[in-house]
Design a protein around this motif. Sequence first.
Motif, short mmCIF file in Angstrom:
data_model
loop_
_atom_site.label_atom_id
_atom_site.label_comp_id
_atom_site.label_asym_id
_atom_site.label_seq_id
_atom_site.Cartn_x
_atom_site.Cartn_y
_atom_site.Cartn_z
N ALA A 13 0.83 -1.21 0.00
CA ALA A 13 0.00 0.00 0.00
C ALA A 13 0.87 1.26 0.00
O ALA A 13 0.55 2.24 -0.68
CB ALA A 13 -0.93 -0.01 1.21
N THR A 14 1.96 1.24 0.77
CA THR A 14 2.88 2.38 0.78
C THR A 14 3.51 2.57 -0.59
O THR A 14 3.63 3.71 -1.08
CB THR A 14 3.96 2.18 1.83
OG1 THR A 14 3.36 2.05 3.13
CG2 THR A 14 4.92 3.36 1.85
N LEU A 15 3.92 1.47 -1.22
CA LEU A 15 4.54 1.56 -2.54
C LEU A 15 3.56 2.10 -3.58
O LEU A 15 3.91 2.94 -4.41
CB LEU A 15 5.06 0.19 -2.97
CG LEU A 15 6.21 -0.39 -2.13
CD1 LEU A 15 6.53 -1.81 -2.59
CD2 LEU A 15 7.45 0.49 -2.23
N ILE A 16 2.31 1.62 -3.52
CA ILE A 16 1.32 2.09 -4.48
C ILE A 16 1.00 3.56 -4.25
O ILE A 16 0.91 4.36 -5.19
CB ILE A 16 0.04 1.23 -4.38
CG1 ILE A 16 0.33 -0.21 -4.81
CG2 ILE A 16 -1.08 1.82 -5.25
CD1 ILE A 16 -0.82 -1.16 -4.59
N SER A 137 1.57 9.31 7.71
CA SER A 137 0.50 10.26 8.01
C SER A 137 0.84 11.66 7.48
O SER A 137 -0.03 12.35 6.94
CB SER A 137 0.27 10.33 9.53
OG SER A 137 -0.12 9.08 10.04
N VAL A 138 2.10 12.06 7.62
CA VAL A 138 2.52 13.37 7.12
C VAL A 138 2.37 13.44 5.60
O VAL A 138 1.86 14.43 5.05
CB VAL A 138 3.96 13.67 7.55
CG1 VAL A 138 4.50 14.91 6.84
CG2 VAL A 138 4.04 13.87 9.06
N THR A 139 2.82 12.39 4.90
CA THR A 139 2.69 12.40 3.44
C THR A 139 1.22 12.35 3.01
O THR A 139 0.85 12.93 1.99
CB THR A 139 3.44 11.22 2.83
OG1 THR A 139 2.94 9.98 3.38
CG2 THR A 139 4.93 11.32 3.12
N CYS A 140 0.39 11.67 3.80
CA CYS A 140 -1.05 11.67 3.52
C CYS A 140 -1.62 13.08 3.60
O CYS A 140 -2.38 13.51 2.71
CB CYS A 140 -1.76 10.75 4.51
SG CYS A 140 -3.56 10.92 4.53
N LEU A 195 -5.24 6.25 0.12
CA LEU A 195 -4.46 5.03 0.33
C LEU A 195 -3.48 5.18 1.49
O LEU A 195 -3.35 4.28 2.33
CB LEU A 195 -3.71 4.66 -0.96
CG LEU A 195 -4.54 4.13 -2.12
CD1 LEU A 195 -3.66 3.91 -3.34
CD2 LEU A 195 -5.24 2.83 -1.73
N LEU A 196 -2.81 6.31 1.55
CA LEU A 196 -1.83 6.53 2.62
C LEU A 196 -2.52 6.70 3.97
O LEU A 196 -1.96 6.31 5.00
CB LEU A 196 -0.99 7.76 2.29
CG LEU A 196 -0.08 7.62 1.06
CD1 LEU A 196 0.58 8.94 0.73
CD2 LEU A 196 0.98 6.55 1.29
#
Length: 244
Positions: A13-16, A137-140, A195-196
Amino acid sequence: MTADNEYPKASNATLIGAAITYVSGLFLLLSFAGPYWIESYPEMFSSFKHMGLWEYCFDRFRFPSYQFDKLFHGCHSVFSQEYYVIREWLLPGWLMVVQTFVTLALILSLSAQVIQACVIVRWPLRPILRYEWICISVTCIMDGLASFFLFLAVAIFGGNCYRRDWLLYPSFNVLSWSYAFAVIACMLFGVAAVLLYLESRKLYELRREAKNLVAQMQHSQPEHALQQLQQQLHQQRAMGGWSS
């Protein structure tokens, strides 16, 4: 077991989510730099050809309100000396707001990509493994804000680009591929943020379960009970010494 397998890799999920963020960033970069947010129909032979956030292209264009007989020709930056006399007309307030939102979205996108790259390659290892759910969470949040800013940018531009106090003969013009790329980037950033978010919730739950398991193991160890017994004996001896 080799050293490369001693720590957990990033989840699918992180990679996608990171891959979608990178693709979104590419669309955003092309939109940011592309001079085709709006263009004129070729069959109209308009003196205005096309424009982007930072560039205008004219073909022997004469600005009606300019008192001197000057023709603006070719493609130039909106901040160039060529467009100095008509810059106020080329850059209305709403367009500067669009520039601001797209620039903020680009900064957030690049920052999210850097953090996601560190999470994927596991560098630095200890902080990433310890605070992975926080990084995700930050990147989300960054992707979500980038999507929101782009939504505002395309909505403001789409609602004002046919104003008659901006480009002459707006009915001769049509939104072009740079604007379309901004719309695509807006949607992709939203998908990546969802997703993130789901992945960050999953990582947070796993981390909380691991903490609870460690706490249970510590309380169930006999060494822990022995330490408590020794402390009680020391306290009793100390109290006996005071009473004597």
